[in-house]
Design an enzyme around this catalytic site. Structure first.
Site, short mmCIF file in Angstrom:
data_model
loop_
_atom_site.label_atom_id
_atom_site.label_comp_id
_atom_site.label_asym_id
_atom_site.label_seq_id
_atom_site.Cartn_x
_atom_site.Cartn_y
_atom_site.Cartn_z
CB THR A 76 -0.80 0.07 1.14
OG1 THR A 76 -1.65 -1.10 1.30
CG2 THR A 76 -2.06 1.24 1.11
CE LYS A 90 -4.86 -1.36 1.53
NZ LYS A 90 -4.88 -2.59 2.20
CE LYS A 93 2.53 1.56 4.64
NZ LYS A 93 1.89 0.83 3.74
P1 NDP Z 1 5.56 -6.63 7.28
O1 NDP Z 1 6.28 -5.48 8.23
O2 NDP Z 1 4.94 -7.78 7.73
O3 NDP Z 1 6.42 -7.08 5.95
C1 NDP Z 1 6.90 -5.99 5.14
C2 NDP Z 1 7.98 -6.79 4.24
O4 NDP Z 1 8.61 -5.67 3.44
C3 NDP Z 1 9.23 -7.57 4.97
O5 NDP Z 1 9.33 -8.46 4.16
C4 NDP Z 1 10.36 -6.56 4.73
O6 NDP Z 1 11.58 -7.21 4.67
C5 NDP Z 1 10.17 -5.75 3.39
N1 NDP Z 1 10.55 -4.53 3.37
C6 NDP Z 1 10.54 -3.47 3.80
N2 NDP Z 1 11.25 -2.54 3.38
C7 NDP Z 1 11.87 -3.01 2.43
C8 NDP Z 1 13.10 -2.36 1.70
N3 NDP Z 1 13.45 -1.22 1.81
N4 NDP Z 1 13.57 -3.13 0.85
C9 NDP Z 1 13.27 -4.46 0.60
N5 NDP Z 1 12.35 -5.27 1.40
C10 NDP Z 1 11.68 -4.31 2.52
O7 NDP Z 1 4.23 -5.86 6.72
P2 NDP Z 1 3.01 -6.43 5.94
O8 NDP Z 1 3.34 -7.85 5.24
O9 NDP Z 1 1.94 -6.51 6.71
O10 NDP Z 1 2.50 -5.43 4.65
C11 NDP Z 1 3.36 -5.41 3.59
C12 NDP Z 1 2.42 -4.21 2.77
O11 NDP Z 1 1.13 -5.05 2.69
C13 NDP Z 1 2.38 -3.04 3.34
O12 NDP Z 1 2.49 -1.84 2.75
C14 NDP Z 1 0.82 -3.15 4.12
O13 NDP Z 1 0.54 -1.61 4.07
C15 NDP Z 1 0.23 -3.99 2.98
N6 NDP Z 1 -1.04 -4.60 3.74
C16 NDP Z 1 -1.00 -5.23 4.86
C17 NDP Z 1 -2.23 -5.98 5.44
C18 NDP Z 1 -2.08 -6.65 6.74
O14 NDP Z 1 -3.19 -7.03 7.17
N7 NDP Z 1 -0.77 -6.78 7.28
C19 NDP Z 1 -3.38 -5.97 4.93
C20 NDP Z 1 -3.36 -5.19 3.33
C21 NDP Z 1 -2.02 -4.71 2.92
P3 NDP Z 1 12.26 -7.72 6.32
O15 NDP Z 1 11.93 -8.92 6.44
O16 NDP Z 1 13.80 -7.55 5.79
O17 NDP Z 1 12.04 -6.68 7.42
#
Ligand code: NDP
Length: 290
Positions: free
Chosen positions: A93, A168, A236
């Site tokens: 998102t 979204k 965010k």
């Molecule tokens: P998490 O914090 O669980 O995971 C984030 C992921 O992104 C991790 O794999 C992290 O890697 C990776 N990441 C973050 N920054 C970087 C970077 N600069 N370079 C490479 N990899 C990076 O988040 P979610 O999975 O919960 O959410 C992911 C997205 O989906 C967000 O945008 C969120 O808003 C959206 N979302 C979430 C929902 C939910 O219910 N959780 C529902 C719908 C959308 P690392 O393991 O190294 O930290």
């Protein structure tokens, strides 16, 4: 079609597993190594050492990272390896403008882009029933459809690149209002001395029934806030909504109130589920009785 997945977080990991079950997943990359290695060991897919190497091996790349700058960082890391005509599908998102910027940078490298933010929580990601709101070219969406169908239960093309993120953002304002309504009402019900489990069962069958009440109500009344969707990520998203509304010189009360209330939660709540707002609401009743 060989699909690569970048970002194995709470959402990305189960989404990647569903791509694997559909026979589409070629490999994965995650910034923090352990998760990708564990998934590769479990499924037999490749744990790529870098995004560019993943890009070089895949026709379609799904990204699911935290925020705007993270997406642009990942796009930059993919670019050197991209195959001509590759498709990048971003399920993070981010702001609509960031999606358009990612599309511009990928187009310069000969690749296509779809913004495909999702709704349905970690439960929807595990079940493969996410609602996918897509922005981009219809022909590109059709090429990506097998991968999208492996992760989602509904796929809706909302318009050109950025339109998926605009949809979204609309969803996230509703999530804020629902969180406010459910946590505040349940804190009120608790203060009335009602039997809370029965109350939730009664309410979910009536006009106030909703996904959040059914999925998060039973845990929040026990003071548990399992993830879920992190407060920090929702804040965010609401900042994105705030900026998009400001373009119309509008301040949205639900957005402003929820951002303010999230700042009143303890600092560690940024990594808790958004149902942790219940803590703030029930504290109002405790304090009034002091
Ligand atoms: P998490 O914090 O669980 O995971 C984030 C992921 O992104 C991790 O794999 C992290 O890697 C990776 N990441 C973050 N920054 C970087 C970077 N600069 N370079 C490479 N990899 C990076 O988040 P979610 O999975 O919960 O959410 C992911 C997205 O989906 C967000 O945008 C969120 O808003 C959206 N979302 C979430 C929902 C939910 O219910 N959780 C529902 C719908 C959308 P690392 O393991 O190294 O930290």
């Amino acid at each position: 079609m060989r699909v690569g997945f970048v970002g194995l977080g709470a959402m990305g990991l189960p989404m990647a597993l569903n791509l694997h079950r559909a026979g589409l997943l070629a490999g994965v990359w995650n910034r923090t190594g352990g998760r990708a290695a564990a998934l590769a060991a479990e499924t037999g897919v490749t744990d790529f050492p870098a995004p560019a190497e993943l890009a070089a091996a895949c026709e379609l790349i799904v990204t699911c990272v935290s925020a705007d700058e993270d997406l642009l960082e990942v796009v930059a890391a993919l670019v050197p390896g991209l195959r001509p005509g590759a498709i990048v599908v971003d399920c993070s998102t981010v702001a609509a403008g960031t999606a358009r910027e990612a599309a511009r940078r990928l187009a310069a490298a000969g690749a296509e882009f779809l913004d495909c933010p999702v709704s349905g929580g970690t439960e929807g990601a595990i079940a493969g029933t996410l609602s996918i709101m897509a922005g981009g070219d219809e022909a590109t969406l059709e090429r990506a459809r097998p991968a999208l169908e492996a992760m989602g239960g509904s796929i809706t093309l909302m318009g050109p690149v950025g339109a998926g993120q605009a949809a979204k953002a609309t969803n996230q304002i509703m999530v804020a209002g629902i969180n406010q309504a459910v946590t505040e009402a349940l804190a009120f019900g608790q203060a009335q001395g009602l039997p809370m489990e029965q109350l939730i069962k009664a309410l979910e069958k009536g006009a106030a029934g909703n996904w959040f009440l059914s999925r998060r109500g039973p845990t929040m009344i026990r003071g548990e806030f399992p993830l879920g969707f992190k407060v920090g990520l929702h804040a965010k998203d609401l900042e994105i909504c705030r900026r998009m509304a400001e373009e119309f010189s509008v301040r949205l009360p639900i957005v402003e109130m929820t951002l303010l209330h999230y700042t009143r939660l303890p600092a560690h709540s940024a990594d808790e589920d958004i149902s942790a707002l219940f803590r703030l609401k029930s504290d109002m009743f405790t304090r009034s009785g002091d």
